[in-house]
Motif scaffolding. Structure first.
Motif, PDB file in Angstrom:
ATOM      1  N   ALA A   2       0.827  -1.198   0.000  1.00 55.05           N
ATOM      2  CA  ALA A   2       0.000   0.000   0.000  1.00 55.05           C
ATOM      3  C   ALA A   2       0.864   1.251   0.000  1.00 55.05           C
ATOM      4  O   ALA A   2       0.548   2.243  -0.668  1.00 55.05           O
ATOM      5  N   GLN A   3       1.957   1.236   0.753  1.00 47.06           N
ATOM      6  CA  GLN A   3       2.823   2.401   0.814  1.00 47.06           C
ATOM      7  C   GLN A   3       3.457   2.679  -0.546  1.00 47.06           C
ATOM      8  O   GLN A   3       3.541   3.827  -0.995  1.00 47.06           O
ATOM      9  N   ARG A   4       3.898   1.607  -1.222  1.00 45.84           N
ATOM     10  CA  ARG A   4       4.496   1.781  -2.541  1.00 45.84           C
ATOM     11  C   ARG A   4       3.470   2.315  -3.534  1.00 45.84           C
ATOM     12  O   ARG A   4       3.760   3.205  -4.346  1.00 45.84           O
ATOM     13  N   LEU A   5       2.247   1.774  -3.477  1.00 43.37           N
ATOM     14  CA  LEU A   5       1.196   2.232  -4.376  1.00 43.37           C
ATOM     15  C   LEU A   5       0.824   3.679  -4.091  1.00 43.37           C
ATOM     16  O   LEU A   5       0.601   4.480  -5.015  1.00 43.37           O
ATOM     17  N   ALA A   6       0.775   4.059  -2.803  1.00 42.67           N
ATOM     18  CA  ALA A   6       0.422   5.427  -2.443  1.00 42.67           C
ATOM     19  C   ALA A   6       1.451   6.409  -2.977  1.00 42.67           C
ATOM     20  O   ALA A   6       1.106   7.479  -3.500  1.00 42.67           O
ATOM     21  N   ASP A   7       2.728   6.055  -2.875  1.00 42.57           N
ATOM     22  CA  ASP A   7       3.772   6.942  -3.390  1.00 42.57           C
ATOM     23  C   ASP A   7       3.624   7.136  -4.897  1.00 42.57           C
ATOM     24  O   ASP A   7       3.711   8.264  -5.406  1.00 42.57           O
ATOM     25  N   ALA A   8       3.395   6.023  -5.598  1.00 48.42           N
ATOM     26  CA  ALA A   8       3.241   6.112  -7.054  1.00 48.42           C
ATOM     27  C   ALA A   8       1.968   6.874  -7.429  1.00 48.42           C
ATOM     28  O   ALA A   8       1.957   7.661  -8.382  1.00 48.42           O
ATOM     29  N   ALA A   9       0.885   6.653  -6.678  1.00 41.49           N
ATOM     30  CA  ALA A   9      -0.389   7.306  -6.987  1.00 41.49           C
ATOM     31  C   ALA A   9      -0.302   8.809  -6.777  1.00 41.49           C
ATOM     32  O   ALA A   9      -0.898   9.595  -7.534  1.00 41.49           O
ATOM     33  N   ARG A  10       0.446   9.246  -5.758  1.00 34.43           N
ATOM     34  CA  ARG A  10       0.578  10.690  -5.512  1.00 34.43           C
ATOM     35  C   ARG A  10       1.365  11.348  -6.644  1.00 34.43           C
ATOM     36  O   ARG A  10       1.072  12.482  -7.038  1.00 34.43           O
ATOM     37  N   VAL A  11       2.372  10.653  -7.146  1.00 36.24           N
ATOM     38  CA  VAL A  11       3.112  11.183  -8.291  1.00 36.24           C
ATOM     39  C   VAL A  11       2.180  11.311  -9.497  1.00 36.24           C
ATOM     40  O   VAL A  11       2.183  12.316 -10.226  1.00 36.24           O
ATOM     41  N   MET A  12       1.360  10.260  -9.709  1.00 44.50           N
ATOM     42  CA  MET A  12       0.405  10.289 -10.815  1.00 44.50           C
ATOM     43  C   MET A  12      -0.598  11.420 -10.632  1.00 44.50           C
ATOM     44  O   MET A  12      -0.928  12.150 -11.573  1.00 44.50           O
ATOM     45  N   GLU A  13      -1.098  11.605  -9.420  1.00 45.88           N
ATOM     46  CA  GLU A  13      -2.076  12.647  -9.133  1.00 45.88           C
ATOM     47  C   GLU A  13      -1.482  14.019  -9.380  1.00 45.88           C
ATOM     48  O   GLU A  13      -2.123  14.890  -9.964  1.00 45.88           O
ATOM     49  N   ALA A  14      -0.236  14.223  -8.956  1.00 45.37           N
ATOM     50  CA  ALA A  14       0.422  15.508  -9.172  1.00 45.37           C
ATOM     51  C   ALA A  14       0.609  15.781 -10.662  1.00 45.37           C
ATOM     52  O   ALA A  14       0.429  16.904 -11.142  1.00 45.37           O
ATOM     53  N   GLY A  15       0.951  14.734 -11.413  1.00 49.24           N
ATOM     54  CA  GLY A  15       1.111  14.891 -12.850  1.00 49.24           C
ATOM     55  C   GLY A  15      -0.198  15.249 -13.535  1.00 49.24           C
ATOM     56  O   GLY A  15      -0.236  16.094 -14.440  1.00 49.24           O
ATOM     57  N   ALA A  16      -1.280  14.616 -13.101  1.00 53.71           N
ATOM     58  CA  ALA A  16      -2.590  14.910 -13.687  1.00 53.71           C
ATOM     59  C   ALA A  16      -3.008  16.339 -13.401  1.00 53.71           C
ATOM     60  O   ALA A  16      -3.545  17.041 -14.265  1.00 53.71           O
ATOM     61  N   GLN A  17      -2.764  16.797 -12.166  1.00 54.73           N
ATOM     62  CA  GLN A  17      -3.105  18.170 -11.810  1.00 54.73           C
ATOM     63  C   GLN A  17      -2.279  19.165 -12.612  1.00 54.73           C
ATOM     64  O   GLN A  17      -2.776  20.201 -13.048  1.00 54.73           O
ATOM     65  N   SER A  18      -1.010  18.843 -12.829  1.00 53.76           N
ATOM     66  CA  SER A  18      -0.156  19.717 -13.623  1.00 53.76           C
ATOM     67  C   SER A  18      -0.636  19.787 -15.063  1.00 53.76           C
ATOM     68  O   SER A  18      -0.675  20.859 -15.678  1.00 53.76           O
ATOM     69  N   LEU A  19      -1.032  18.631 -15.616  1.00 53.47           N
ATOM     70  CA  LEU A  19      -1.551  18.591 -16.977  1.00 53.47           C
ATOM     71  C   LEU A  19      -2.824  19.412 -17.097  1.00 53.47           C
ATOM     72  O   LEU A  19      -3.021  20.157 -18.056  1.00 53.47           O
ATOM     73  N   LEU A  20      -3.714  19.294 -16.086  1.00 51.82           N
ATOM     74  CA  LEU A  20      -4.966  20.041 -16.101  1.00 51.82           C
ATOM     75  C   LEU A  20      -4.705  21.537 -16.038  1.00 51.82           C
ATOM     76  O   LEU A  20      -5.314  22.319 -16.765  1.00 51.82           O
ATOM     77  N   ARG A  21      -3.778  21.948 -15.157  1.00 50.59           N
ATOM     78  CA  ARG A  21      -3.468  23.377 -15.055  1.00 50.59           C
ATOM     79  C   ARG A  21      -2.896  23.904 -16.364  1.00 50.59           C
ATOM     80  O   ARG A  21      -3.204  25.016 -16.798  1.00 50.59           O
ATOM     81  N   GLY A  22      -2.057  23.077 -17.007  1.00 54.96           N
ATOM     82  CA  GLY A  22      -1.489  23.494 -18.277  1.00 54.96           C
ATOM     83  C   GLY A  22      -2.551  23.668 -19.346  1.00 54.96           C
ATOM     84  O   GLY A  22      -2.520  24.623 -20.123  1.00 54.96           O
ATOM     85  N   ALA A  23      -3.507  22.727 -19.384  1.00 59.83           N
ATOM     86  CA  ALA A  23      -4.591  22.822 -20.364  1.00 59.83           C
ATOM     87  C   ALA A  23      -5.457  24.037 -20.106  1.00 59.83           C
ATOM     88  O   ALA A  23      -5.863  24.746 -21.029  1.00 59.83           O
TER      89      ALA A  23
END
Length: 293
Positions: A64-85
């Motif tokens: 779960a800890q490994r997945l949470a770390d990866a998911a937060r990176v993914m979430e941050a990337g999605a938010q960055s993409l949305l802000r860029g759009a």
């Protein structure tokens, strides 16, 4: 993993951060059983336990800890993409010229363009309200909404829906003259027709009931005048179904009358579809217009 469902990740992250299903449900605004089901589905897809269930809540496993770390990176990337759009949309500017038939231009487009204004504030719209097919080849418009598919190879057409046509009349007219129950009953009514355009008379002929022009007590090719004539009680007319939503006093008659639907095409010139502002307007209309028919 081909069957991994990323839509389950928000429930997992909330459960991981809150330490309980109840806390995750409260943060997400959904029910606790829903959060629990999402976590269980994610565990099933991954083939590993993510939490140990205890009386005091959830204890995250190493997986779960490994997945949470990866998911937060993914979430941050999605938010960055949305802000860029969003930033890209906010910086679009310039004019886009639209062409559409009178009813579409006067009744369907204004509320959609008001929405688009908030999403694309830098875009100015030039609207050509015309029943004629604008010549995109001569740049009379950047984008056209047509009921006929263009044949020119340099134009790109996308079918975005179909417009239904309804036979209808004002309730006062029907109270005065009665409601038709069979197609042939229309011949005993006052009819609102076209002037030079022959579509309605051709429709009657296709049903086996040819009618001369003088059968129509009011004739016009101006579609706004046509709609107002029906609203004024001049007789039974044939209009786009979406117009009926605007006036509760207009009643549809003979709902099973075999009137062919009109395909709706969104058209743009092949050479200019790559323009950022034109593409942004095109994409907005392609998404919003089908919901109105």
């Amino acid at each position: 993993m081909s069957n991994f469902d990323w839509q389950l990740v928000p429930s997992f992250l909330a459960a991981h951060e809150q330490g309980s299903l109840m806390g995750a449900a409260r943060v997400l605004g959904i029910s606790q059983p829903t959060v629990g089901r999402h976590v269980a589905l994610l565990e099933s897809q991954l083939g590993t336990a993510l939490f140990e269930r205890t009386g005091r809540g959830l204890i995250a496993t190493p997986a779960a800890q490994r997945l949470a770390d990866a998911a937060r990176v993914m979430e941050a990337g999605a938010q960055s993409l949305l802000r860029g759009a969003q930033q890209s949309h906010s910086t679009l500017s310039g004019s886009v010229r639209l062409s559409a038939s009178q009813p579409v231009a006067c009744h369907l487009l204004p509320p959609l363009l008001a929405r688009m204004r908030s999403e694309l504030p830098g875009i100015q719209v030039e609207l050509v309200a015309s029943n004629a097919v604008s010549d995109l080849l001569r740049r009379e418009a950047d984008i056209a909404i047509r009921m006929v598919r263009p044949t020119q190879g340099s134009l790109v057409a996308r079918r975005i829906g179909q417009g239904q046509v309804a036979a209808c009349a004002h309730r006062d007219y029907l109270a005065r003259r009665g409601t038709p129950h069979q197609p042939e009953d229309l011949l005993q009514h006052d009819l609102v027709g076209n002037d030079r355009v022959a579509d309605i008379r051709q429709g009657f002929a296709a049903m086996g009931h040819p009618v001369p022009p003088e059968k129509f007590g009011f004739r016009t090719d101006d579609l706004i005048a046509y709609w107002q004539a029906v609203r004024a009680g001049l007789g039974i007319g044939f209009v786009a179904s979406y117009l009926l939503k605007e006036d509760p006093d207009i009643i549809q008659v003979l709902p099973n009358l075999p009137i062919p639907a009109l395909p709706v095409w969104l058209v743009v010139h092949r050479e200019i579809r790559s323009s950022r502002r034109i593409r942004a307007v095109y994409d907005f209309l392609a998404s919003a217009l089908p919901q109105t028919f």
